[in-house]
Design an enzyme around this catalytic site. Structure first.
Site, PDB file in Angstrom:
ATOM      1  N   ASP A  53       0.816  -1.219   0.000  1.00  0.00           N
ATOM      2  CA  ASP A  53       0.000   0.000   0.000  1.00  0.00           C
ATOM      3  C   ASP A  53       0.849   1.268   0.000  1.00  0.00           C
ATOM      4  OD1 ASP A  53       0.915  -0.528   2.579  1.00  0.00           O
ATOM      5  OD2 ASP A  53      -1.069  -0.849   3.430  1.00  0.00           O
ATOM      6  N   ASN A  72      -7.593  -3.644  14.545  1.00  0.00           N
ATOM      7  CA  ASN A  72      -8.987  -3.953  14.195  1.00  0.00           C
ATOM      8  C   ASN A  72      -9.063  -5.077  13.166  1.00  0.00           C
ATOM      9  OD1 ASN A  72      -8.032  -2.737  11.928  1.00  0.00           O
ATOM     10  ND2 ASN A  72      -9.488  -1.027  11.919  1.00  0.00           N
ATOM     11  N   HIS A 131      -7.245  -5.208  10.350  1.00  0.00           N
ATOM     12  CA  HIS A 131      -6.963  -4.839   8.952  1.00  0.00           C
ATOM     13  C   HIS A 131      -5.660  -5.475   8.464  1.00  0.00           C
ATOM     14  CE1 HIS A 131      -4.849  -0.947  10.440  1.00  0.00           C
ATOM     15  NE2 HIS A 131      -3.894  -1.720   9.942  1.00  0.00           N
ATOM     16  N   GLU A 149      -9.778  -2.152   5.655  1.00  0.00           N
ATOM     17  CA  GLU A 149     -10.385  -1.942   6.969  1.00  0.00           C
ATOM     18  C   GLU A 149     -11.592  -2.852   7.149  1.00  0.00           C
ATOM     19  OE1 GLU A 149      -8.993  -0.348   9.144  1.00  0.00           O
ATOM     20  OE2 GLU A 149      -7.964   1.416   8.385  1.00  0.00           O
TER      21      GLU A 149
HETATM   22  C1  F6R Z   1       1.557  -1.888   6.277  1.00  0.00           C
HETATM   23  C2  F6R Z   1       0.145  -2.186   6.359  1.00  0.00           C
HETATM   24  C3  F6R Z   1      -0.616  -2.290   7.649  1.00  0.00           C
HETATM   25  C4  F6R Z   1       0.197  -2.749   8.851  1.00  0.00           C
HETATM   26  C5  F6R Z   1      -0.680  -2.808  10.103  1.00  0.00           C
HETATM   27  C6  F6R Z   1       0.095  -3.198  11.341  1.00  0.00           C
HETATM   28  O1  F6R Z   1       1.995  -1.836   4.934  1.00  0.00           O
HETATM   29  O2  F6R Z   1      -0.423  -2.330   5.335  1.00  0.00           O
HETATM   30  O3  F6R Z   1      -1.707  -3.150   7.449  1.00  0.00           O
HETATM   31  O4  F6R Z   1       0.741  -4.008   8.596  1.00  0.00           O
HETATM   32  O5  F6R Z   1      -1.276  -1.557  10.320  1.00  0.00           O
HETATM   33  O6  F6R Z   1       0.964  -2.142  11.647  1.00  0.00           O
HETATM   34  P1  F6R Z   1       2.079  -2.283  12.796  1.00  0.00           P
HETATM   35  O7  F6R Z   1       3.054  -3.289  12.304  1.00  0.00           O
HETATM   36  O8  F6R Z   1       2.660  -0.905  12.882  1.00  0.00           O
HETATM   37  O9  F6R Z   1       1.372  -2.727  14.027  1.00  0.00           O
END
Ligand code: F6R
Length: 246
Positions: free
Chosen positions: A67, A136, A138, A143
Site C-alpha cells: 500500500d 482492528n 486490517h 479496513e
Molecule cells: C503496512 C500495512 C498495515 C500494517 C498494520 C500493522 O503496509 O499495510 O496493514 O501491517 O497496520 O501495523 P504495525 O506493524 O505498525 O502494528
C-alpha cells in the site's frame, strides 16, 4: 496454518527473516510482497545483517508492496516508498527498478489501481507475502467491512486509522485521507503468506482473526481460507490464541 511462537520480538523477527531468506535462496528471482508498519522493521534489520555477512543476495529479487498513501510523494518521509528505501532497499543489493509501491502521486485512481494490478500480474503474482496485522484486523489498508473480492483500490482511511497513524505526522490534519492498497483478493492470490505479530496489544485480534468467524468485519480472518499461511509471533501476541487452542 503453521504457527511459530518466539520468546520476544527480536526472535520472532529472526524467524520471519529466516522464512524470507529460505524463499530468496530457493528462488533467487522470487517476488516478495512487502509491508510497512512497526512490526516488520526487526525482520528487515535481520535480513540486512545476513546480507552484510554475505549470506543473502537480492540482486534478482522483485518486491511488490501492499500500500501507499495517495497524494504523498516518494520523497516525503511518511511515504511508504521512503519507509521501504530507508528500512530495507537502501541497505541491500536489490535493484530499485525491481521494487514496486503503488504510485501515490497518480491522481487518476482507476489508472493507479489498474497499473498496480498489471504489475502484480506481469510478475506472475507474489511468491511470499509479508503481512502485519492492525488492531482492528486490517491487512494492508483493508479496513473492517472491506469486500473480499477486490484487487488494488483506493480506500478512504477511517478516522481511527488516521488517528493511529498521526503519530508519524506533524498533526492529524497532515495525515492523508486516502490510500491505494492491494485488496483482499490480491493478497489471497499470494502463493505463501507470513503474518508477523508482536506485543500484547495484538493478542485479542490474533485470536479473533485466526480462530473467530471468517467475516469482512475482521479482514484478516479471510486468511483462514488460504492454504499456505505461517503465523509468526512473540509469546505476548500469541498468548490468547494458545489459551484458546490448548
Ligand atoms: C503496512 C500495512 C498495515 C500494517 C498494520 C500493522 O503496509 O499495510 O496493514 O501491517 O497496520 O501495523 P504495525 O506493524 O505498525 O502494528
Amino acid at each position: 496454518m503453521r504457527v511459530y511462537c518466539a520468546a520476544d520480538y527480536y526472535h520472532a523477527s529472526r524467524v520471519a527473516a529466516n522464512i524470507i531468506s529460505a524463499q530468496v535462496i530457493m528462488k533467487p528471482d522470487c517476488v516478495l510482497g512487502l509491508a510497512t508498519g512497526s512490526t516488520p522493521i526487526g525482520t528487515y534489520e535481520q535480513l540486512i545483517r545476513w546480507y552484510e555477512k554475505g549470506d543473502l543476495d537480492f540482486s534478482e529479487v522483485h518486491s511488490i508492496n501492499l500500500d501507499e498513501y495517495r497524494g504523498v510523494s516518494p520523497k516525503n518521509e511518511q511515504s511508504y516508498r521512503y519507509f521501504m528505501n530507508s528500512h530495507l532497499f537502501d541497505a541491500i543489493n536489490i535493484d530499485k527498478k525491481n521494487t514496486f509501491v503503488p504510485d501515490g502521486m497518480e491522481q487518476d485512481k482507476e489508472k493507479a489501481c489498474r497499473d498496480y494490478d498489471e504489475i502484480i500480474r506481469s510478475h506472475g503474482g507474489v511468491d511470499l507475502q509479508i503481512l502485519g496485522l492492525g488492531h482492528n484486523g486490517h491487512i494492508g489498508f483493508n479496513e473492517p467491512g472491506s469486500a473480499f473480492g477486490k484487487e488494488t483500490y483506493c480506500v478512504q482511511l477511517s478516522e481511527s486509522t488516521r488517528t493511529a497513524n498521526a503519530r508519524f505526522f506533524a498533526s492529524l490534519d497532515e495525515v492523508p485521507k486516502e490510500a491505494y492498497t492491494m485488496g483482499i483478493k490480491s493478497i489471497m492470490q499470494a502463493k505463501k503468506i507470513v503474518v508477523i505479530v508482536s506485543g500484547e496489544s495484538k493478542r485479542e485480534i490474533v485470536k479473533r482473526a485466526f480462530l473467530g468467524p471468517i467475516t469482512p468485519e475482521v479482514p484478516a480472518s479471510v486468511l483462514q481460507l488460504h492454504n499456505d499461511v505461517i503465523l509468526v509471533g512473540d509469546e505476548a501476541a500469541l498468548s490468547a490464541y494458545y489459551e484458546a487452542v490448548r
